[in-house]
Design an enzyme around this catalytic site. Sequence first.
Site, PDB file in Angstrom:
ATOM      1  N   CYS A 135     103.863  -4.830 125.827  1.00  0.00           N
ATOM      2  CA  CYS A 135     102.373  -4.977 125.207  1.00  0.00           C
ATOM      3  C   CYS A 135     102.709  -5.703 123.823  1.00  0.00           C
ATOM      4  O   CYS A 135     101.953  -7.066 123.363  1.00  0.00           O
ATOM      5  CB  CYS A 135     101.962  -3.725 124.786  1.00  0.00           C
ATOM      6  SG  CYS A 135     103.048  -2.157 124.491  1.00  0.00           S
ATOM      7  N   GLN A 162     103.152   0.623 116.165  1.00  0.00           N
ATOM      8  CA  GLN A 162     102.557   0.861 117.546  1.00  0.00           C
ATOM      9  C   GLN A 162     101.923   1.875 117.635  1.00  0.00           C
ATOM     10  O   GLN A 162     102.422   3.080 117.392  1.00  0.00           O
ATOM     11  CB  GLN A 162     103.712   0.721 118.485  1.00  0.00           C
ATOM     12  CG  GLN A 162     104.409  -0.741 118.589  1.00  0.00           C
ATOM     13  CD  GLN A 162     105.472  -0.863 119.550  1.00  0.00           C
ATOM     14  OE1 GLN A 162     106.475  -1.592 119.308  1.00  0.00           O
ATOM     15  NE2 GLN A 162     105.265  -0.514 120.786  1.00  0.00           N
ATOM     16  N   GLU A 242     112.811  -1.277 123.453  1.00  0.00           N
ATOM     17  CA  GLU A 242     111.401  -2.028 122.902  1.00  0.00           C
ATOM     18  C   GLU A 242     111.591  -3.265 122.241  1.00  0.00           C
ATOM     19  O   GLU A 242     111.052  -4.337 122.507  1.00  0.00           O
ATOM     20  CB  GLU A 242     110.420  -1.017 122.370  1.00  0.00           C
ATOM     21  CG  GLU A 242     109.316  -1.372 121.777  1.00  0.00           C
ATOM     22  CD  GLU A 242     108.357  -1.330 123.125  1.00  0.00           C
ATOM     23  OE1 GLU A 242     108.588  -1.021 124.083  1.00  0.00           O
ATOM     24  OE2 GLU A 242     107.116  -1.594 122.921  1.00  0.00           O
ATOM     25  N   ARG A 268     106.628   3.596 116.084  1.00  0.00           N
ATOM     26  CA  ARG A 268     105.613   4.365 116.525  1.00  0.00           C
ATOM     27  C   ARG A 268     104.605   4.640 115.014  1.00  0.00           C
ATOM     28  O   ARG A 268     105.361   5.484 114.367  1.00  0.00           O
ATOM     29  CB  ARG A 268     105.751   5.423 117.332  1.00  0.00           C
ATOM     30  CG  ARG A 268     104.694   6.144 118.034  1.00  0.00           C
ATOM     31  CD  ARG A 268     104.071   5.408 119.020  1.00  0.00           C
ATOM     32  NE  ARG A 268     104.747   5.285 120.254  1.00  0.00           N
ATOM     33  CZ  ARG A 268     104.642   4.367 121.168  1.00  0.00           C
ATOM     34  NH1 ARG A 268     103.885   3.457 121.154  1.00  0.00           N
ATOM     35  NH2 ARG A 268     105.503   4.344 122.220  1.00  0.00           N
ATOM     36  N   HIS A 275      98.533  -2.495 118.779  1.00  0.00           N
ATOM     37  CA  HIS A 275      99.737  -2.524 118.153  1.00  0.00           C
ATOM     38  C   HIS A 275      99.782  -3.676 117.011  1.00  0.00           C
ATOM     39  O   HIS A 275      98.902  -4.770 117.190  1.00  0.00           O
ATOM     40  CB  HIS A 275     100.665  -3.003 119.135  1.00  0.00           C
ATOM     41  CG  HIS A 275     101.034  -1.835 120.058  1.00  0.00           C
ATOM     42  ND1 HIS A 275     100.682  -0.538 119.809  1.00  0.00           N
ATOM     43  CD2 HIS A 275     101.766  -1.961 121.277  1.00  0.00           C
ATOM     44  CE1 HIS A 275     101.145   0.078 121.063  1.00  0.00           C
ATOM     45  NE2 HIS A 275     101.707  -0.577 121.938  1.00  0.00           N
ATOM     46  N   GLN A 351      96.833  -3.081 122.504  1.00  0.00           N
ATOM     47  CA  GLN A 351      97.829  -3.173 123.447  1.00  0.00           C
ATOM     48  C   GLN A 351      97.323  -2.639 124.835  1.00  0.00           C
ATOM     49  O   GLN A 351      97.919  -2.764 125.975  1.00  0.00           O
ATOM     50  CB  GLN A 351      98.705  -2.242 122.882  1.00  0.00           C
ATOM     51  CG  GLN A 351      98.805  -0.907 123.484  1.00  0.00           C
ATOM     52  CD  GLN A 351      98.038   0.009 122.764  1.00  0.00           C
ATOM     53  OE1 GLN A 351      97.194  -0.257 122.015  1.00  0.00           O
ATOM     54  NE2 GLN A 351      97.776   1.408 123.351  1.00  0.00           N
TER      55      GLN A 351
HETATM   56  P1  NAP Z   1      99.724   7.240 131.362  1.00  0.00           P
HETATM   57  O1  NAP Z   1      98.638   7.211 130.479  1.00  0.00           O
HETATM   58  O2  NAP Z   1     100.772   8.239 131.181  1.00  0.00           O
HETATM   59  O3  NAP Z   1      99.225   7.354 132.906  1.00  0.00           O
HETATM   60  C1  NAP Z   1     100.182   7.218 133.921  1.00  0.00           C
HETATM   61  C2  NAP Z   1      99.927   8.207 134.968  1.00  0.00           C
HETATM   62  O4  NAP Z   1     100.014   9.760 134.548  1.00  0.00           O
HETATM   63  C3  NAP Z   1      98.055   8.311 135.425  1.00  0.00           C
HETATM   64  O5  NAP Z   1      98.147   7.373 136.393  1.00  0.00           O
HETATM   65  C4  NAP Z   1      98.196   9.504 135.960  1.00  0.00           C
HETATM   66  O6  NAP Z   1      98.922   9.607 137.488  1.00  0.00           O
HETATM   67  C5  NAP Z   1      99.076  10.593 135.262  1.00  0.00           C
HETATM   68  N1  NAP Z   1      98.513  11.470 134.235  1.00  0.00           N
HETATM   69  C6  NAP Z   1      99.072  12.722 134.117  1.00  0.00           C
HETATM   70  N2  NAP Z   1      98.426  13.440 133.162  1.00  0.00           N
HETATM   71  C7  NAP Z   1      97.308  12.495 132.770  1.00  0.00           C
HETATM   72  C8  NAP Z   1      96.173  12.720 131.788  1.00  0.00           C
HETATM   73  N3  NAP Z   1      95.904  13.737 130.966  1.00  0.00           N
HETATM   74  N4  NAP Z   1      95.254  11.514 131.713  1.00  0.00           N
HETATM   75  C9  NAP Z   1      95.713  10.585 132.528  1.00  0.00           C
HETATM   76  N5  NAP Z   1      96.576  10.303 133.182  1.00  0.00           N
HETATM   77  C10 NAP Z   1      97.340  11.347 133.338  1.00  0.00           C
HETATM   78  O7  NAP Z   1     100.471   5.816 131.363  1.00  0.00           O
HETATM   79  P2  NAP Z   1      99.985   4.492 130.476  1.00  0.00           P
HETATM   80  O8  NAP Z   1     100.255   4.541 129.029  1.00  0.00           O
HETATM   81  O9  NAP Z   1      98.724   4.039 131.180  1.00  0.00           O
HETATM   82  O10 NAP Z   1     101.283   3.644 131.110  1.00  0.00           O
HETATM   83  C11 NAP Z   1     101.108   2.982 132.492  1.00  0.00           C
HETATM   84  C12 NAP Z   1     102.338   1.844 132.621  1.00  0.00           C
HETATM   85  O11 NAP Z   1     101.857   0.808 131.660  1.00  0.00           O
HETATM   86  C13 NAP Z   1     103.674   2.143 131.992  1.00  0.00           C
HETATM   87  O12 NAP Z   1     104.742   1.543 132.780  1.00  0.00           O
HETATM   88  C14 NAP Z   1     103.796   1.758 130.573  1.00  0.00           C
HETATM   89  O13 NAP Z   1     104.965   1.383 130.184  1.00  0.00           O
HETATM   90  C15 NAP Z   1     102.920   0.504 130.562  1.00  0.00           C
HETATM   91  N6  NAP Z   1     102.234  -0.179 129.541  1.00  0.00           N
HETATM   92  C16 NAP Z   1     101.427   1.087 128.868  1.00  0.00           C
HETATM   93  C17 NAP Z   1     100.942   0.459 127.743  1.00  0.00           C
HETATM   94  C18 NAP Z   1     100.102   1.362 126.992  1.00  0.00           C
HETATM   95  O14 NAP Z   1      99.754   0.845 125.870  1.00  0.00           O
HETATM   96  N7  NAP Z   1     100.012   2.501 127.175  1.00  0.00           N
HETATM   97  C19 NAP Z   1     100.955  -1.081 127.411  1.00  0.00           C
HETATM   98  C20 NAP Z   1     101.564  -1.950 128.369  1.00  0.00           C
HETATM   99  C21 NAP Z   1     102.124  -1.192 129.412  1.00  0.00           C
HETATM  100  P3  NAP Z   1      98.103  10.494 138.666  1.00  0.00           P
HETATM  101  O15 NAP Z   1      96.752  10.142 138.845  1.00  0.00           O
HETATM  102  O16 NAP Z   1      98.948  10.021 139.816  1.00  0.00           O
HETATM  103  O17 NAP Z   1      98.321  11.793 138.417  1.00  0.00           O
END
Ligand code: NAP
Length: 368
Positions: A135, A162, A242, A268, A275, A351
Amino acid sequence: MKKVGIIGWRGMVGSVLMERMENEKDFDKVQSYLFSTSLKGNKAPIYNNCHELVLDSNSIDELTEMDIIITCQGGDFTNEMHPALRTSGWTGIWIDAASSLRMNEKSIIVLDPLNKNKITEGLNSGVKDYIGGNCTVSLMLMGLGGLFKEGIVEWMTSMTYQAASGAGAKNMIELLDQMNYFGTEFDTYRLNNPGTTALEYEKLMTEKMSDPKFPRDNFGYPLGLSLLPWIDTKVENGQSREEWKAQVEANKILGSEEIIPIDGTCVRVASLRCHSQAFTIKLKKSVDIATIESLITESNEWVDFVPNDKDSTLDRLTPASVSGTLKIPVGRVRKMTLGDNYLNAFSIGDQLLWGAAEPLRRTLLMAL
Ligand code: NAP
């Protein structure tokens, strides 16, 4: 219509992706299927042309039915399922937000305002894996891409600020829990102890951070009223992962013939979304600020060049003014006292949008 499987649509990146795809009517162009590791068999939320039930993210049989898979589920999922799918003979297009495959020789890091030609060439020549960049790297290149394209950057440092949501949905909610904990303690104390001084409040809040009841399961430490200057694991040279990503990914996206050194400290902070980054840029030669401004501004339609004055900066160059938008403000642009070839700049981006979901959905459209 192509069959598109969407994995990780409940998470931070995934839910922003769904919002964008709905707003831009992307669902009209595909037959979509939602997959989940935890909600398989449930009724899917209603989107145009979307299968009514949630499918199983761990089912090779269901996934291999897809022409394109777009995943925001995370690195562990990619590490397990991508090789399994490819071994099963699946030859569809894989579009991914996680970092796992970014530096693979056979994958392209996607950021089409910077490398659309590379993505088009890849699609025409049979490349199958398209991975969103880190990001902060994508946001940095969206803001400063014009300087890199002009070939005037000798090296750069990037000090990041971030947001909590960058660590995922559970972490962002934990920050809110921490703030709530502080707020409740503060209110109760103030009610019972009128006349408490600011220093006494500071001591109380600092003490409360070590309370066993203080919510810290996800971050492990207090982020509210504090900051955490380490993101991700350690790499051998002392950088955090990172920090390591900045140079390797930026140069891969730029297709640099000669590596441009980029390094800094990733931190962070307690903002919810967006970010921010402070840059020191060593230019190869002295370039006047007006030329710098036009190189930055002309690089893409989302850049917003913010004049280096207090009111414009505090109005337009903050997470609060950028969250939920595709704007990439770049400001605090000035020559540094270090010398005429040293440029200071500060930039912010959402981000979850340009740093994650937006390049993925734009790649999906290119792949249809
Ligand atoms: P996340 O919010 O932790 O979500 C990932 C998975 O966690 C969801 O698809 C869901 O899967 C599960 N989950 C469990 N509890 C949850 C809850 N309370 N609310 C929503 N989902 C929940 O991950 P993310 O931040 O979107 O990141 C996903 C990927 O993108 C990672 O590889 C990360 O490094 C990358 N990324 C993130 C960002 C960012 O800003 N966050 C930016 C760039 C890249 P199920 O439906 O299968 O349970």
